[in-house]
Design an enzyme around this catalytic site. Structure first.
Site, PDB file in Angstrom:
ATOM      1  N   SER A  14       0.784  -1.236   0.000  1.00  0.00           N
ATOM      2  CA  SER A  14       0.000   0.000   0.000  1.00  0.00           C
ATOM      3  C   SER A  14       0.816   1.286   0.000  1.00  0.00           C
ATOM      4  O   SER A  14       0.243   2.368  -0.111  1.00  0.00           O
ATOM      5  CB  SER A  14      -0.971   0.013   1.182  1.00  0.00           C
ATOM      6  N   LYS A  68       0.144   3.585  -2.864  1.00  0.00           N
ATOM      7  CA  LYS A  68      -0.915   4.603  -2.874  1.00  0.00           C
ATOM      8  C   LYS A  68      -0.333   6.020  -2.882  1.00  0.00           C
ATOM      9  O   LYS A  68      -1.030   6.981  -3.237  1.00  0.00           O
ATOM     10  CB  LYS A  68      -1.828   4.425  -1.661  1.00  0.00           C
ATOM     11  N   SER A  93      -5.937   3.152   4.396  1.00  0.00           N
ATOM     12  CA  SER A  93      -5.353   2.296   3.357  1.00  0.00           C
ATOM     13  C   SER A  93      -6.466   1.621   2.563  1.00  0.00           C
ATOM     14  O   SER A  93      -6.488   0.407   2.362  1.00  0.00           O
ATOM     15  CB  SER A  93      -4.412   1.253   3.954  1.00  0.00           C
TER      16      SER A  93
END
Length: 467
Positions: A121, A124, A298
């Protein structure tokens, strides 16, 4: 749910923490319990610091903290400080790492930093920076309903991932979300007798499920198909824990029919006729709120919707491939080459590849230490990141034991897959110097152990002042 991935119940307790800094800024953040890195409860938007307060965003939560320019660290000093903690077996087979001084850009530590690996993640960060490069934080996405005639209405998806089907008067899952009940009210006021509902999702192209995703992730609390119309982060109904596994758009249209008082209406995919009369419209929460929710929680679904919105803004095909190409193109224009290894905008795929050097480059752009004037609004991301010991996916890290002294000093994005643990962000060392780091344990057998090992490394950076 994928048995390889973490399974845990989510619990969340919301408290307010005020971080007082030398600039007199106050930051409120919700404290969440981190039991599963993919399942998080909304903590609400975090207010970004002013550009001069990026350092304060990573400062300790105590008044009078020195956030001045500090002492320039040296590679030798950093190596010495990190030497022991980098030997932690919790990292698994290897640790990819890159650490720089934010002000000068000088490399302070590197190990496999140029090696592309699954970022989980932390990927991102690319999506967050790219969408803010093409849209301002106040931007909102529009969902419309048009009259197609003969009793048929068409819901035109505008790529709002948090539009809510929660009944009127009850809090939405994502604070600030637009409401379907407002759309329904406008449709009812239009006088159209609704006999059929169609959903126009043409804004997004290509498959809704990435071929690079584990199919078992779909329909879980953290994975869903990506469609231009969905409700409550692709949940089939507001109280659902798991997200839709097949057709979030049709599920959302079914909820619309229920709110209209006609749960048995025919619902299908369709296209809005050209020049059809708009009889209802709502605007999403601000882009800034969506980015904050994505990073704090997240949230994979929000991330992949926003990745497609980068492509929409670039007039490119809003597919998985088109979104990743658009993100790559946008960031390259800002002087940060991230490579062609990302397969999605969330980092959910284990096939994603991005190097720590690329992530640090994006973070330095976010910090405002580099990049053209047009990159200034990317600084919003700094204020949207979780803070160690205080908010989001870092709420319970740097909160106890020997690392409690570093609570509030680390502002970073976490990442977890079944064999990957990653962390990338900012930390202010004891002299007041801002450091940027990216760590990726991409061949681990215990992500919790890797998380703890990374926290120890970042704690050493916070305590360093390594001249």
């Amino acid at each position: 749910m994928n048995p390889k991935r973490r399974r845990a119940l989510v619990r969340a307790a919301v408290v307010t923490a005020i971080v007082v800094v030398a600039f007199g800024a106050a930051f409120g953040a919700a404290r969440l319990a981190r039991s599963n890195p993919k399942v998080h409860v909304d903590s609400g938007p975090t207010q970004p610091p002013l550009p001069s307060q990026l350092a304060a965003a990573s400062a300790a939560p105590s008044p009078g903290r020195d956030v001045g320019p500090g002492t320039a660290p040296t590679p030798a000093g950093v190596h010495k400080a990190l030497q022991q903690v980098l030997q932690n077996p919790g990292f698994g087979q290897r640790l990819l790492a890159h650490v720089i001084d934010a002000k000068s850009g000088k490399v302070l530590y590197d190990s496999f930093g140029h090696t592309p690996a699954a970022p989980a993640s932390t990927g991102k960060l690319l999506t967050a920076a790219a969408i803010l490069a093409v849209r301002v934080p106040s931007y909102r996405f529009v969902t419309k309903v048009v009259d197609a005639g003969h009793g048929t209405i068409v819901i035109v998806g505008g790529g709002d991932p948090t539009l809510s089907a929660v009944p009127a008067g009850k809090p939405t899952i994502y604070p600030g979300a637009a409401r379907m009940t407002d759309l329904v009210s406008q449709v009812e006021q239009s006088g159209v007798t609704v006999r059929r509902i169609e959903v126009d999702g043409a804004l997004f192209r290509g498959p809704s499920i990435s071929p690079h995703w584990d199919p078992q992730d779909m329909g879980t609390s953290y994975g869903s198909p990506i469609t231009a119309f969905m409700a409550d982060g692709a949940r089939p109904y507001p109280k659902a824990q798991a997200r839709s596994g097949v057709q979030p758009d049709i599920d959302a249209a079914d909820e619309f029919a229920k709110l209209l008082g006609k749960p048995d209406l025919s619902v299908d995919s369709g296209r809005a006729p050209k020049h059809a009369k708009v009889i209802a419209r709502v605007e999403s929460a601000s882009l800034g709120q969506l980015i904050t929710q994505m990073l704090q929680e997240s949230d994979n679904t929000i991330a992949d919707v926003l990745a497609r919105q980068v492509a929409v803004a670039q007039h490119a095909p809003a597919s998985f491939t088109g979104a990743c190409a658009a993100i790559r193109s946008v960031l390259a224009r800002f002087g940060v080459p991230v490579g062609a290894g990302m397969k999605d905008g969330s980092g959910l795929s284990s096939d994603d590849r991005v190097s720590p050097v690329a992530l640090v480059g994006v973070l330095r752009l976010i910090s405002g230490a580099t990049g053209p004037p047009a990159a200034a609004q990317l600084h919003f991301v700094a204020g949207a990141l979780p803070v160690g010991g205080w908010s989001g996916t870092l709420s319970t890290r740097y909160a106890t034991g020997g690392l409690a002294k570093d609570a509030g000093r680390v502002r970073a994005k976490t990442g977890t897959l079944s064999t990957v643990a990653s962390l990338a962000g900012f930390v202010r060392d004891k002299s007041g110097r801002l450091l940027i780091f990216s760590f990726d344990s991409d061949q681990t057998v215990n992500t919790f152990a890797s998380d703890a090992a990374m926290d120890d490394v970042v704690g050493k950076l916070a305590d360093c002042g390594c001249a």
